[in-house]
Design a protein around this motif. Structure first.
Motif, PDB file in Angstrom:
ATOM      1  N   GLN A 169      52.133  41.806  66.697  1.00 31.32           N
ATOM      2  CA  GLN A 169      52.807  42.945  67.307  1.00 31.32           C
ATOM      3  C   GLN A 169      52.163  43.380  68.619  1.00 31.32           C
ATOM      4  O   GLN A 169      52.816  43.986  69.454  1.00 31.32           O
ATOM      5  CB  GLN A 169      52.809  44.134  66.333  1.00 31.32           C
ATOM      6  CG  GLN A 169      53.614  43.902  65.082  1.00 31.32           C
ATOM      7  CD  GLN A 169      55.101  43.773  65.358  1.00 31.32           C
ATOM      8  OE1 GLN A 169      55.689  44.577  66.090  1.00 31.32           O
ATOM      9  NE2 GLN A 169      55.728  42.759  64.800  1.00 31.32           N
ATOM     10  N   LEU A 170      50.887  43.066  68.794  1.00 32.53           N
ATOM     11  CA  LEU A 170      50.189  43.483  70.018  1.00 32.53           C
ATOM     12  C   LEU A 170      49.648  42.294  70.802  1.00 32.53           C
ATOM     13  O   LEU A 170      50.097  42.020  71.916  1.00 32.53           O
ATOM     14  CB  LEU A 170      49.058  44.458  69.691  1.00 32.53           C
ATOM     15  CG  LEU A 170      48.211  44.913  70.892  1.00 32.53           C
ATOM     16  CD1 LEU A 170      49.081  45.610  71.941  1.00 32.53           C
ATOM     17  CD2 LEU A 170      47.081  45.822  70.453  1.00 32.53           C
ATOM     18  N   HIS A 171      48.690  41.576  70.244  1.00 24.88           N
ATOM     19  CA  HIS A 171      48.022  40.516  71.005  1.00 24.88           C
ATOM     20  C   HIS A 171      49.005  39.440  71.477  1.00 24.88           C
ATOM     21  O   HIS A 171      48.943  38.998  72.629  1.00 24.88           O
ATOM     22  CB  HIS A 171      46.912  39.893  70.165  1.00 24.88           C
ATOM     23  CG  HIS A 171      45.785  40.849  69.861  1.00 24.88           C
ATOM     24  ND1 HIS A 171      44.735  40.537  69.033  1.00 24.88           N
ATOM     25  CD2 HIS A 171      45.556  42.115  70.281  1.00 24.88           C
ATOM     26  CE1 HIS A 171      43.905  41.560  68.957  1.00 24.88           C
ATOM     27  NE2 HIS A 171      44.389  42.532  69.700  1.00 24.88           N
ATOM     28  N   TRP A 172      49.892  39.002  70.594  1.00 26.18           N
ATOM     29  CA  TRP A 172      50.857  37.965  70.974  1.00 26.18           C
ATOM     30  C   TRP A 172      51.754  38.457  72.100  1.00 26.18           C
ATOM     31  O   TRP A 172      52.009  37.735  73.058  1.00 26.18           O
ATOM     32  CB  TRP A 172      51.696  37.580  69.754  1.00 26.18           C
ATOM     33  CG  TRP A 172      52.678  36.481  70.006  1.00 26.18           C
ATOM     34  CD1 TRP A 172      52.472  35.143  69.910  1.00 26.18           C
ATOM     35  CD2 TRP A 172      54.046  36.634  70.429  1.00 26.18           C
ATOM     36  NE1 TRP A 172      53.616  34.447  70.236  1.00 26.18           N
ATOM     37  CE2 TRP A 172      54.601  35.341  70.561  1.00 26.18           C
ATOM     38  CE3 TRP A 172      54.863  37.742  70.696  1.00 26.18           C
ATOM     39  CZ2 TRP A 172      55.916  35.122  70.944  1.00 26.18           C
ATOM     40  CZ3 TRP A 172      56.174  37.526  71.096  1.00 26.18           C
ATOM     41  CH2 TRP A 172      56.695  36.227  71.208  1.00 26.18           C
ATOM     42  N   ARG A 173      52.231  39.698  71.986  1.00 26.80           N
ATOM     43  CA  ARG A 173      53.113  40.236  73.029  1.00 26.80           C
ATOM     44  C   ARG A 173      52.393  40.378  74.361  1.00 26.80           C
ATOM     45  O   ARG A 173      52.975  40.116  75.422  1.00 26.80           O
ATOM     46  CB  ARG A 173      53.662  41.594  72.587  1.00 26.80           C
ATOM     47  CG  ARG A 173      54.790  41.486  71.577  1.00 26.80           C
ATOM     48  CD  ARG A 173      55.182  42.830  71.031  1.00 26.80           C
ATOM     49  NE  ARG A 173      56.430  42.760  70.274  1.00 26.80           N
ATOM     50  CZ  ARG A 173      56.852  43.717  69.463  1.00 26.80           C
ATOM     51  NH1 ARG A 173      56.135  44.819  69.307  1.00 26.80           N
ATOM     52  NH2 ARG A 173      58.005  43.588  68.816  1.00 26.80           N
ATOM     53  N   LEU A 174      51.140  40.804  74.334  1.00 29.11           N
ATOM     54  CA  LEU A 174      50.394  40.956  75.580  1.00 29.11           C
ATOM     55  C   LEU A 174      50.245  39.619  76.301  1.00 29.11           C
ATOM     56  O   LEU A 174      50.324  39.547  77.530  1.00 29.11           O
ATOM     57  CB  LEU A 174      49.022  41.557  75.308  1.00 29.11           C
ATOM     58  CG  LEU A 174      49.017  43.044  74.909  1.00 29.11           C
ATOM     59  CD1 LEU A 174      47.631  43.459  74.438  1.00 29.11           C
ATOM     60  CD2 LEU A 174      49.470  43.930  76.074  1.00 29.11           C
ATOM     61  N   ASP A 175      50.038  38.552  75.547  1.00 31.11           N
ATOM     62  CA  ASP A 175      49.862  37.232  76.162  1.00 31.11           C
ATOM     63  C   ASP A 175      51.190  36.600  76.564  1.00 31.11           C
ATOM     64  O   ASP A 175      51.337  36.085  77.675  1.00 31.11           O
ATOM     65  CB  ASP A 175      49.119  36.291  75.198  1.00 31.11           C
ATOM     66  CG  ASP A 175      47.646  36.624  75.082  1.00 31.11           C
ATOM     67  OD1 ASP A 175      47.113  37.275  75.998  1.00 31.11           O
ATOM     68  OD2 ASP A 175      47.025  36.236  74.076  1.00 31.11           O
ATOM     69  N   VAL A 176      52.174  36.645  75.663  1.00 33.68           N
ATOM     70  CA  VAL A 176      53.436  35.938  75.911  1.00 33.68           C
ATOM     71  C   VAL A 176      54.368  36.733  76.821  1.00 33.68           C
ATOM     72  O   VAL A 176      55.025  36.155  77.702  1.00 33.68           O
ATOM     73  CB  VAL A 176      54.131  35.615  74.569  1.00 33.68           C
ATOM     74  CG1 VAL A 176      55.501  34.984  74.808  1.00 33.68           C
ATOM     75  CG2 VAL A 176      53.258  34.678  73.731  1.00 33.68           C
TER      76      VAL A 176
ATOM     77  N   ARG B 114      67.682  45.882  71.339  1.00 29.22           N
ATOM     78  CA  ARG B 114      67.180  44.738  72.110  1.00 29.22           C
ATOM     79  C   ARG B 114      65.714  44.477  71.802  1.00 29.22           C
ATOM     80  O   ARG B 114      64.975  45.365  71.427  1.00 29.22           O
ATOM     81  CB  ARG B 114      67.320  44.992  73.612  1.00 29.22           C
ATOM     82  CG  ARG B 114      68.729  44.872  74.140  1.00 29.22           C
ATOM     83  CD  ARG B 114      68.706  44.711  75.646  1.00 29.22           C
ATOM     84  NE  ARG B 114      70.019  44.467  76.201  1.00 29.22           N
ATOM     85  CZ  ARG B 114      70.238  44.081  77.455  1.00 29.22           C
ATOM     86  NH1 ARG B 114      69.220  43.901  78.274  1.00 29.22           N
ATOM     87  NH2 ARG B 114      71.455  43.885  77.899  1.00 29.22           N
ATOM     88  N   SER B 115      65.301  43.241  71.991  1.00 25.95           N
ATOM     89  CA  SER B 115      63.902  42.885  71.820  1.00 25.95           C
ATOM     90  C   SER B 115      63.087  43.470  72.973  1.00 25.95           C
ATOM     91  O   SER B 115      63.643  43.920  73.979  1.00 25.95           O
ATOM     92  CB  SER B 115      63.742  41.359  71.817  1.00 25.95           C
ATOM     93  OG  SER B 115      64.090  40.833  73.100  1.00 25.95           O
ATOM     94  N   ILE B 116      61.769  43.455  72.833  1.00 24.85           N
ATOM     95  CA  ILE B 116      60.902  43.913  73.927  1.00 24.85           C
ATOM     96  C   ILE B 116      61.131  43.052  75.161  1.00 24.85           C
ATOM     97  O   ILE B 116      61.186  43.562  76.287  1.00 24.85           O
ATOM     98  CB  ILE B 116      59.419  43.871  73.508  1.00 24.85           C
ATOM     99  CG1 ILE B 116      59.160  44.801  72.315  1.00 24.85           C
ATOM    100  CG2 ILE B 116      58.519  44.266  74.674  1.00 24.85           C
ATOM    101  CD1 ILE B 116      59.447  46.262  72.591  1.00 24.85           C
ATOM    102  N   ARG B 117      61.299  41.760  74.974  1.00 25.20           N
ATOM    103  CA  ARG B 117      61.584  40.870  76.110  1.00 25.20           C
ATOM    104  C   ARG B 117      62.890  41.277  76.786  1.00 25.20           C
ATOM    105  O   ARG B 117      62.979  41.320  78.024  1.00 25.20           O
ATOM    106  CB  ARG B 117      61.671  39.416  75.641  1.00 25.20           C
ATOM    107  CG  ARG B 117      61.809  38.410  76.778  1.00 25.20           C
ATOM    108  CD  ARG B 117      62.105  37.020  76.241  1.00 25.20           C
ATOM    109  NE  ARG B 117      61.044  36.529  75.405  1.00 25.20           N
ATOM    110  CZ  ARG B 117      59.963  35.882  75.857  1.00 25.20           C
ATOM    111  NH1 ARG B 117      59.820  35.688  77.154  1.00 25.20           N
ATOM    112  NH2 ARG B 117      59.047  35.452  75.018  1.00 25.20           N
ATOM    113  N   GLY B 118      63.910  41.601  75.973  1.00 25.00           N
ATOM    114  CA  GLY B 118      65.204  42.008  76.525  1.00 25.00           C
ATOM    115  C   GLY B 118      65.107  43.313  77.297  1.00 25.00           C
ATOM    116  O   GLY B 118      65.754  43.476  78.343  1.00 25.00           O
ATOM    117  N   ARG B 119      64.297  44.239  76.820  1.00 25.35           N
ATOM    118  CA  ARG B 119      64.131  45.516  77.519  1.00 25.35           C
ATOM    119  C   ARG B 119      63.404  45.304  78.848  1.00 25.35           C
ATOM    120  O   ARG B 119      63.711  45.975  79.837  1.00 25.35           O
ATOM    121  CB  ARG B 119      63.360  46.495  76.628  1.00 25.35           C
ATOM    122  CG  ARG B 119      64.104  46.887  75.371  1.00 25.35           C
ATOM    123  CD  ARG B 119      63.267  47.787  74.462  1.00 25.35           C
ATOM    124  NE  ARG B 119      63.662  47.610  73.074  1.00 25.35           N
ATOM    125  CZ  ARG B 119      63.137  48.274  72.058  1.00 25.35           C
ATOM    126  NH1 ARG B 119      62.177  49.169  72.280  1.00 25.35           N
ATOM    127  NH2 ARG B 119      63.544  48.053  70.829  1.00 25.35           N
TER     128      ARG B 119
END
Length: 351
Positions: A280-287, A325-330
């Protein structure tokens, strides 16, 4: 001279829209200069990439984080016994010659889905020192704080109890004697079906994968030699993960100490909540934010840019307008639609 609020506003907008470097902040600002001029003063136009770099390298990281935490606390909903997971994350490319990567310790509120705060590990120290510093500035009353084996320290347990919170701390080799004693007791108690054990089980299936997690917890700890050295210690627990992937089965057990009273489902929730900090955090920060690729490292630049990414992630995560929407979509929508970007910032130009 550029105004501080102008530089910070352009920077957070840039991060929200996918910008990853100071050079691109300048390009981003120039591309949207006409729009920025509708609500920023910009007395000298768009700042250069050197100006962005100098500001974030010199801006006091602790004071910047204090502002971040005040804002985050105002966004945080009240959750009974909220899980607050704490873990370190290396900034892999923010590295000077002959040095190790800079490490940021994060505090993640699982139910709210918000980063509560961060602290950079001093280059001459380790995470064990940074964790208590972060604990002291967070609002943790009534929460359950979780840490991996790195944080399984008597001093850290005491800090958590003094913050009016509970803890669930993973045990490994860094506490070899305690790990050995607790493992021996729990393994024997499970095998014998001892009545003092509380148990809980979850089953997850999908995509050719089966995972069964079994949790056991016990308040029977009179036998534990170091019981009195761990502030607030009330129980020990273990989770057994049985994974079957494409016909192959693996089994792993992890052991914990905790200030929680008996309640296997609550113990399971705390353990699962800690695992969420990775995806929820580390993966999103990197990707999604390219944190692993960031080379900013002069002065406070790495720490302040890390804070800005977490600020942007909190803004995106808390948004209700595009909740489906996903975080990427936002993020994409913020880059395409200036009105949505202003909405994320809480700015209403029509007011």
């Amino acid at each position: 001279m550029h105004k501080l609020e102008d530089i910070l506003t352009i920077a957070i907008c840039a991060i929200l829209c996918g910008v990853e470097s100071f050079e691109d902040m300048e390009v981003f600002g120039e591309a949207k200069q006409e729009w920025f001029q509708t609500f920023l003063e910009l007395p000298h136009g768009i700042p250069s990439h050197d100006t962005f770099n100098r500001l974030f390298a010199s801006l006091d990281a602790h004071k910047f984080m204090e502002a971040f935490m005040r804002w985050t606390q105002s966004m945080r909903s009240a959750v009974e016994q909220e899980i607050v997971a704490m873990d370190g994350k290396a900034l892999q490319r923010a590295i000077d010659a002959g040095q190790s990567p800079k490490v940021i310790v994060n505090a993640w509120a699982a139910e709210n889905g918000l980063v509560l705060g961060q602290r950079q590990v001093d280059e001459k120290s380790n995470e064990i020192k940074a964790v208590p510093e972060l604990l002291r500035v967070l609002e943790l009353s009534g929460c359950i704080v979780t840490l991996d084996a790195m944080g399984c320290q008597k001093k850290i347990a005491r800090e958590i109890i003094e913050a009016d919170a509970d803890y669930v701390l993973a045990l490994k080799g860094n506490q070899s004697a305690a790990h050995g004693e607790i493992k021996s007791y729990l393994d024997e108690a499970i095998a014998a079906g001892r009545p003092e054990l509380a148990a809980y089980e979850t089953v997850e299936k999908g995509h050719g994968r089966l995972e069964i997690r079994r949790y056991w917890q016990s308040e029977h700890i009179e036998w534990f030699a170091d019981k009195g050295l761990w502030e607030g210690l009330r129980s020990v627990g273990v989770v057994e993960a049985v994974r079957e992937i494409n016909g192959r089965t693996s089994t792993e057990r992890r052991y914990y100490i905790s200030s929680l009273p008996l309640g296997a489902e609550r113990f399971a929730k705390a353990v699962r909540g800690h695992w969420g900090i990775e995806n929820q955090l580390h993966w999103r920060l990197d990707v999604l934010f390219g944190e692993d690729q960031s080379r900013a490292r002069s002065g406070y630049a790495a720490e302040n840019l890390a804070a800005l990414r977490r600020w942007a992630l909190n803004l995106l995560k808390a948004d209700k307008l595009m909740a489906k929407r996903s975080i990427r979509g936002r993020k994409k929508a913020a880059g395409w639609d200036n009105r949505y970007l202003l909405h994320l910032l809480g700015i209403n130009l029509d007011a």
